[in-house]
Motif scaffolding. Structure first.
Motif, short mmCIF file in Angstrom:
data_model
loop_
_atom_site.label_atom_id
_atom_site.label_comp_id
_atom_site.label_asym_id
_atom_site.label_seq_id
_atom_site.Cartn_x
_atom_site.Cartn_y
_atom_site.Cartn_z
N LEU A 171 11.95 -12.99 14.76
CA LEU A 171 12.54 -13.35 13.25
C LEU A 171 11.66 -14.19 12.50
N ALA A 172 11.31 -15.31 13.19
CA ALA A 172 10.67 -16.51 12.52
C ALA A 172 9.01 -15.97 12.19
N THR A 173 8.58 -14.97 12.64
CA THR A 173 7.17 -14.68 12.58
C THR A 173 7.08 -13.63 11.39
N PRO A 174 6.26 -14.00 10.26
CA PRO A 174 6.02 -13.21 9.31
C PRO A 174 5.52 -12.00 9.60
N ALA A 175 5.96 -10.57 9.16
CA ALA A 175 5.29 -9.49 9.90
C ALA A 175 5.51 -8.16 8.97
N HIS A 176 4.61 -7.16 8.93
CA HIS A 176 4.94 -6.06 8.20
C HIS A 176 6.18 -5.00 8.87
N LYS A 197 0.88 -1.11 0.05
CA LYS A 197 -0.16 -0.02 0.00
C LYS A 197 0.77 1.40 0.05
N SER A 198 0.21 2.30 -0.54
CA SER A 198 0.99 3.66 -0.40
C SER A 198 1.09 4.27 0.85
N SER A 199 0.06 3.73 1.79
CA SER A 199 0.20 4.60 3.19
C SER A 199 1.24 4.28 4.03
N SER A 200 1.39 4.95 5.00
CA SER A 200 2.18 4.50 6.23
C SER A 200 1.97 3.32 6.70
N LEU A 201 2.81 2.90 7.65
CA LEU A 201 2.49 1.59 8.24
C LEU A 201 1.78 2.07 9.55
N ILE A 202 2.33 3.08 10.35
CA ILE A 202 1.83 3.90 11.46
C ILE A 202 1.93 5.31 11.27
N SER A 203 0.98 5.95 11.88
CA SER A 203 1.41 7.41 11.98
C SER A 203 0.52 7.79 13.62
N LEU A 204 1.24 8.89 13.93
CA LEU A 204 1.05 9.44 15.26
C LEU A 204 0.82 11.02 15.04
N ARG A 209 -4.59 11.80 24.68
CA ARG A 209 -4.96 12.57 23.65
C ARG A 209 -4.31 12.46 22.19
N GLY A 210 -5.04 12.68 21.21
CA GLY A 210 -4.47 12.45 19.86
C GLY A 210 -4.91 11.26 19.21
N LYS A 211 -4.09 10.76 18.34
CA LYS A 211 -4.42 9.70 17.45
C LYS A 211 -3.46 8.87 16.89
N ILE A 212 -3.66 7.40 17.12
CA ILE A 212 -2.75 6.42 16.58
C ILE A 212 -3.39 5.82 15.33
N GLN A 213 -2.81 5.94 14.28
CA GLN A 213 -3.18 5.05 13.18
C GLN A 213 -2.52 4.32 12.59
N ALA A 214 -2.96 2.67 12.49
CA ALA A 214 -2.12 1.65 12.14
C ALA A 214 -2.75 1.35 10.88
N GLY A 215 -1.89 1.04 9.85
CA GLY A 215 -2.31 0.50 8.42
C GLY A 215 -3.40 -0.65 8.56
N SER A 216 -4.32 -0.78 7.58
CA SER A 216 -5.29 -1.90 7.93
C SER A 216 -4.73 -3.18 7.55
N GLY A 217 -4.82 -3.99 8.28
CA GLY A 217 -4.19 -5.41 8.19
C GLY A 217 -2.64 -5.28 8.45
N LEU A 218 -2.21 -4.46 9.13
CA LEU A 218 -0.77 -4.53 9.44
C LEU A 218 -0.49 -5.86 10.88
#
Length: 512
Positions: free
Chosen positions: A448-453, A308-315, A374-383
């Motif tokens: 390391l053995a866990t597939p992850a973004h 995806k073109s979006s960030s992985l996370i944003s705060l 306060r504020g917002k933490i946005q994680a990418g969908s399906g991260l």
């Protein structure tokens, strides 16, 4: 000045079939600032316990009149004040000396009057070191003082130790060792090595020696192959000579003198057997010359692609709190695919809280995590996130059960552990029986053995040996993985981070 002499030391823990040390001999001067390092499980902490008398060396250790005392202290009531505890830790300590040592570590006298358990980890470390060095009657044995110290704390403690004489220090922090010590004791696979200088001196000498030994080993292997082939040919000649006495050659006339042929065949067989034995002995001698080279195989990591073109996370304007008390923020930052962001800042500024909050936002609940005030933490969908926490002391059970619990590929998990220095025999041990470094390696290998973004690591290198740190550095730099991590090893951060987010003492982002 005293000489510590270790002569033909062999040691094995009760119930274990493997020696920690086998017929080890070396000596060193107690006035040295002696650094000690080596793979996890090689016996560094065991050596300190043998030197301190906590374990019986069977008379192999001669201390030369010094009185060793181990850091960290243990078995005391943490509800007491340090002022009260000093008499338990080092009975002959003089109060004015402690005040002098505290000032060198930038600690105020006020810490002496607070219950010990209310002090930060950095304050506790500095306080115990000040107590150790305030007595001329003890020889300090210091076991990994950098764990949980922030970068400023490590710098302060390394400068403090560099001004002292006479201690043995176990550490895996390269910059810390270079600053604090003037000699190195290195525990390798089959030997112990003592040399003058810090970690960089030893590392350069190790590289030079390994290049020479690798070239020597290659030549020896060629010679062994040649000798094995020659021995095989000699065995074939012997068998042929023995068989010829029963075979008539084509066109041979008259009676065959079997006695003569047997005598001739016996001589040939004897000579062939002698040649074969000589060649086999030569090959075995060459095998005995093969060098013990401490190697570390490259690790492999295949992160999940983020298409995806979006960030992985944003705060956005994130402020975190515990029980209504602000611990971190405001923070504004985003992490793009392929970035490796290091969170830096003093102890207590909210770095771990920030990691936990990100995991929570990505759908990975964190026990005792912070509240998003306060504020917002946005994680990418399906991260998908793979995380390593600071603490590895709660691990129980066997390695295979641990692997099943975390849904890991057992073969991959064990392969990663092997590459990070685990012996096969350790796979049969329960996790609670392993050293702190080996437990941390189990967590790292699982991650390391866990597939992850996104990989999120909180002080992953506590207790981890230098060779494994170098392996992990290489892995991270070559994999292209996306990471958010907290680490106080300056060399590791410099070599791996593509971006740094610094937090102030109040937890504010001061450098996005």
């Amino acid at each position: 000045m005293s000489i510590v002499q270790i002569s033909h030391l062999t040691f094995c823990y009760d119930g274990s079939s493997e020696d920690v040390f086998t017929d080890v001999s070396f000596q060193f001067d107690t006035c040295w600032r002696l650094g000690c390092t080596g793979r996890n499980g090689r016996g560094k902490t065991t050596l300190l316990r043998l030197l301190s008398g906590c374990l019986d060396s069977g008379g192999a250790v001669t201390l030369g009149g010094v009185r060793p005392v181990c850091f960290p202290f243990s078995g005391f009531d943490a509800s007491l004040t340090p002022e009260t505890l000093f008499t338990q830790w080092v009975p002959d300590v003089e109060p004015w000396r402690i005040l002098c040592e505290l000032s060198q570590l930038s600690l105020s006298e006020e810490v002496l009057h607070r219950p010990y358990h209310t002090l930060s980890g950095g304050e506790q470390t500095k306080l115990q070191l000040a107590c150790l060095f305030s007595s001329d009657a003890v020889w300090p044995l210091i076991d990994e003082p950098t764990n949980h110290l922030d970068a400023m704390g490590r710098e302060a403690v390394s400068q403090y130790l560099s001004s002292k004489d006479g201690f043995l220090l176990i550490s895996h922090d390269r910059a810390f060792l270079d600053s604090a010590v003037d000699h190195m004791l290195v525990l390798e696979r089959q030997k112990l090595e003592v040399l003058r200088g810090g970690y960089s001196t030893w590392a350069a000498e190790k590289q030079r020696r390994e290049r020479w030994e690798a070239a020597r080993n290659a030549q020896l292997k060629k010679e062994i192959s040649r000798l094995d082939a020659a021995a095989k040919r000699a065995a074939q000649w012997s068998a042929k000579a023995e068989g010829e006495k029963f075979v008539s050659k084509p066109g041979q006339q008259g009676n065959i003198d079997r006695g003569y042929l047997g005598h001739k065949a016996a001589k040939m067989m004897k000579r062939s057997k002698s040649t074969e034995a000589r060649l086999q002995r030569a090959a075995e001698e060459k095998r005995g010359l093969l060098r013990d080279v401490e190697t570390s195989e490259a690790l492999r990591l295949s992160p999940l692609p983020w298409r995806k073109s979006s960030s992985l996370i944003s705060l956005e304007d994130v402020v975190l709190s515990y029980g209504g008390r602000q611990v971190c923020g405001p923070v504004n930052v985003s992490l793009s695919p392929g970035e490796r962001m290091a969170l830096l800042g003093p102890n207590g500024c909210g770095k771990s809280s920030l990691l936990r909050a990100v995991c929570e936002a990505a759908g990975y609940p964190q026990p005792d995590g912070p509240t998003l005030f306060r504020g917002k933490i946005q994680a990418g969908s399906g991260l998908i996130v793979s995380m390593v926490q600071q603490d590895a002391e709660g691990l129980t059970g066997d390695i295979r059960t641990f692997s099943q619990k975390h849904g890991l590929d057992l073969t991959l998990f064990l392969t990663l552990l092997r590459k990070m220095g685990f012996e096969r025999s350790q796979f049969a041990r329960r996790l609670e029986e392993l050293s702190s470094g080996q437990k941390k390696k189990a967590l790292l290998a699982a991650s390391l053995a866990t597939p992850a973004h996104l990989i999120i690591w909180d002080e992953p290198l506590n207790y981890i040996d230098i060779l494994s740190r170098l392996q992990i550095e290489q892995l991270i730099c070559e994999s292209g993985a996306s990471m958010l991590f907290v680490e106080h090893d300056a060399a590791f951060v410099q070599n791996t981070a593509t971006r740094i987010l610094r937090l102030s003492e109040e937890g504010q982002a001061i450098q996005p």
